[in-house]
Design an enzyme around this catalytic site. Sequence first.
Site, PDB file in Angstrom:
ATOM      1  CG  HIS A 238      36.145  70.384  40.934  1.00  0.00           C
ATOM      2  ND1 HIS A 238      37.369  71.142  41.034  1.00  0.00           N
ATOM      3  CD2 HIS A 238      35.270  71.018  42.022  1.00  0.00           C
ATOM      4  CE1 HIS A 238      37.448  71.951  41.989  1.00  0.00           C
ATOM      5  NE2 HIS A 238      36.279  71.933  42.542  1.00  0.00           N
TER       6      HIS A 238
ATOM      7  CE  LYS B 162      37.346  79.555  47.586  1.00  0.00           C
ATOM      8  NZ  LYS B 162      36.861  78.300  46.891  1.00  0.00           N
TER       9      LYS B 162
ATOM     10  NE  ARG C 223      34.402  70.557  49.557  1.00  0.00           N
ATOM     11  CZ  ARG C 223      35.276  71.429  49.487  1.00  0.00           C
ATOM     12  NH1 ARG C 223      36.693  71.168  48.893  1.00  0.00           N
ATOM     13  NH2 ARG C 223      34.878  72.672  49.470  1.00  0.00           N
TER      14      ARG C 223
ATOM     15  CB  SER D 217      40.703  74.086  44.757  1.00  0.00           C
ATOM     16  OG  SER D 217      40.178  73.250  43.811  1.00  0.00           O
TER      17      SER D 217
END
Length: 159
Positions: A17, A41, A91, A128
């Site tokens: 990040h 989430k 990613r 994360s």
Amino acid sequence: MIKALYPGSFDPFHNGHVEIVERAAALYDVVVVAAMRNPQKAGPLFSLEERKEMIESAISHVHNVEVVSLSTLVVDLARALGAGVIVRGLRVVSDFEAELQMAQMNRRLSGIDTVFIPTSAEFSFLASKLLREVSSFGGDVSSMVPKVVADALNAKYGR
Ligand code: ADP
């Protein structure tokens, strides 16, 4: 002047990040990093306020960056800020499908385009969720996150 909005859960903020913020800050006049609630989430590790403070500390070396935290729709925040673009990091190919759909939805809702910044290879494995898991079992992730985040993870897990 182009203001970019970089939204995410950032739970926690990691070196991948940080790099996206640095690169976005080189492309745009102002970057607003927004720690947001992601309804997909459940049960965040850190509160929005904790995440905001950690991000501020981690990117204090980048001068054209502001940090906010709130629980709202990304496009509503982008409009309120007058952001001309939404920035997201990519990613791996598997990120692309969901990111494309979200970018198309956000453009339909607001007319604001999303720009994808591909991660450097050295950060492409960072996520994360994985950092939370590894850290919760006592793994040392201090080389993958800013120091303020490593300290917060250690405190969270009583180390
Ligand atoms: P989300 O916003 O989907 O809840 P995250 O908080 O994990 O997800 O990520 C916020 C943004 O940072 C997303 O655009 C995500 O693709 C990007 N990102 C996550 N991990 C990396 C990484 N290792 N390198 C570059 N970008 C990343």
